[in-house]
Design an enzyme around this catalytic site. Structure first.
Site, mmCIF file in Angstrom:
data_model
loop_
_atom_site.group_PDB
_atom_site.id
_atom_site.type_symbol
_atom_site.label_atom_id
_atom_site.label_comp_id
_atom_site.label_asym_id
_atom_site.label_seq_id
_atom_site.Cartn_x
_atom_site.Cartn_y
_atom_site.Cartn_z
ATOM 1 N N ASP A 1 0.642 -1.189 -0.301
ATOM 2 C CA ASP A 1 0.116 -0.432 0.175
ATOM 3 C C ASP A 1 0.868 1.567 -0.110
ATOM 4 O O ASP A 1 0.248 2.193 -0.465
ATOM 5 C CB ASP A 1 -0.872 -0.157 1.002
ATOM 6 C CG ASP A 1 -1.608 1.418 1.389
ATOM 7 O OD1 ASP A 1 -2.937 1.065 0.617
ATOM 8 O OD2 ASP A 1 -1.472 1.817 2.518
ATOM 9 N N LEU B 1 -6.831 6.662 3.318
ATOM 10 C CA LEU B 1 -7.538 7.514 2.467
ATOM 11 C C LEU B 1 -6.240 7.770 0.827
ATOM 12 O O LEU B 1 -6.084 8.009 -0.012
ATOM 13 C CB LEU B 1 -7.269 8.675 2.127
ATOM 14 C CG LEU B 1 -9.128 8.806 3.178
ATOM 15 C CD1 LEU B 1 -9.322 9.973 3.662
ATOM 16 C CD2 LEU B 1 -10.410 8.840 2.311
ATOM 17 N N ARG B 2 -4.622 6.658 0.778
ATOM 18 C CA ARG B 2 -3.607 6.866 0.393
ATOM 19 C C ARG B 2 -4.280 5.913 -1.260
ATOM 20 O O ARG B 2 -3.554 7.139 -2.243
ATOM 21 C CB ARG B 2 -2.807 5.642 0.826
ATOM 22 C CG ARG B 2 -1.309 5.931 -0.321
ATOM 23 C CD ARG B 2 -0.515 5.011 0.788
ATOM 24 N NE ARG B 2 0.213 5.779 1.992
ATOM 25 C CZ ARG B 2 0.377 5.610 2.973
ATOM 26 N NH1 ARG B 2 0.102 4.026 3.322
ATOM 27 N NH2 ARG B 2 0.238 5.904 4.413
ATOM 28 N N GLY B 3 -5.597 5.492 -1.080
ATOM 29 C CA GLY B 3 -5.555 5.367 -2.921
ATOM 30 C C GLY B 3 -6.453 5.868 -3.235
ATOM 31 O O GLY B 3 -5.827 7.161 -4.407
#
Length: 334
Positions: A191, A272-274
């Site tokens: 991720d 929320l990194r996506g």
């Protein structure tokens, strides 16, 4: 001087090349993870892109590639102030590298010979303002991968050990490659990489022949081959530089933000990194294509590389992660 293989002459592997171009436009996207067969041009692409980019301006003798005297860390020896041009650095991180070799450590020789406590920079210092390439990243010790990702995200290397307290800039694009048959990265580490692409050996006979033909021509006469492809490389370089200049003016309307959030919810992305990575990659692509607005087509193009490694596994679905992402994109955008 040995020429790297021209970036534009690499046959196929369009997703891998695009991912690397996007990180050249906006290094803040994060690192690129390239998983796939051996001998598919992973390391070649990294060196080719770095050679394609304009040279960096740096202080002569700077161990951290500092451009201005004020960028030079206070622990470093004084420099003359002369500024030179140097190729964009590409640093290889070999397996078996120790943490001291990576981040830097006490200069033992100087301590013994002069009785001075001095810092000896590591690979992270050399990679500043360039690329750090890790082959077989899935075989690297997890604590080193954690450390690398932390530094790549913060842009600063901080060392607190052996009575030393030093820091220096470490802004680089992390490119990791590996073969999934030899082990996978933990989901938490996956991720943290900005983009992920899968590469495979081409099945098309004509494409394989073209790979052989170009490689043989390069090995026979590198100067002539590089000259032949210099025009194509110049086009890519100009587009990257234009995209960097336009990036801040590239707008992402609320509908685009809603699409980003909807896609990440649909694939089950944690945190929320996506969304943030998907948006940055789409904005970089829009700027690279000369558009001042991010559209659904830009999101559709970058979604597999930004989200495939963030998708939750489904034991009942044997489709590849990129295929599942594209299927989700079509469902959400419908």
């Amino acid at each position: 001087m040995k020429h790297p293989f021209p970036f534009s002459a690499i046959v196929g592997q369009e997703q891998m090349k695009l991912a690397m171009i996007l990180t050249a436009v906006d290094p803040g996207i994060g690192g690129v993870l390239v998983f796939g067969d051996r001998g598919t041009g992973k390391s070649t692409a990294v060196r080719a892109l770095a050679a394609l980019l304009p040279p960096i301006r740096k202080l002569k003798g700077s161990s951290t590639n500092a451009e201005r005297p004020e960028d030079q860390p206070d622990w470093a020896d004084p420099l003359s102030g002369e500024v030179i041009e140097a190729p964009t650095p590409v640093v290889d991180l070999p397996l078996g590298t120790t943490e001291d070799r990576l981040v830097g450590a006490l200069d033992i020789e100087r301590a013994l010979s002069r009785g001075e406590k001095a810092f000896e920079p590591g690979l992270l210092a050399r990679a500043n303002r360039g690329y750090l390439y890790i082959d077989e990243v899935n075989l690297l010790e997890d604590h080193l991968v954690d450390l690398l990702l932390d530094v790549a995200q913060s842009g600063e290397n901080v060392i607190e050990r052996e009575g030393l307290s030093v820091r220096h800039d470490a802004r680089f694009v992390l490119v990791g490659s590996g073969n999934p048959e030899e082990g996978e990265l933990r989901p938490q580490l996956l991720d943290r990489f900005g983009l992920s692409v899968e590469v495979r050996s081409p099945d098309d006979i004509e494409e394989r022949i073209e790979v052989i033909r170009r490689r043989a021509a390069f090995d026979t006469d590198p100067d002539m081959f590089v000259k032949k492809w210099s025009g194509e490389d110049q086009i890519v370089r100009d587009r990257i530089l234009a995209a960097r200049a336009q990036l801040a003016q590239t707008d992402a309307p609320d509908d685009t933000l809603r699409d980003c959030a909807g896609l990440c919810v649909a694939i089950g992305s944690d945190g929320l990194r996506g969304e943030l990575t998907l948006l940055r990659a789409a904005r970089a692509l829009a700027a690279y294509e000369g558009s001042n607005v991010v559209t659904r087509e830009h999101l559709r193009s970058v979604a597999p590389m930004a989200l495939s490694h963030r998708m939750r596994r489904d034991p009942l679905d044997d489709a590849g992660s990129s295929t599942r992402v594209m299927r989700t994109v079509e469902e959400v955008f419908a």
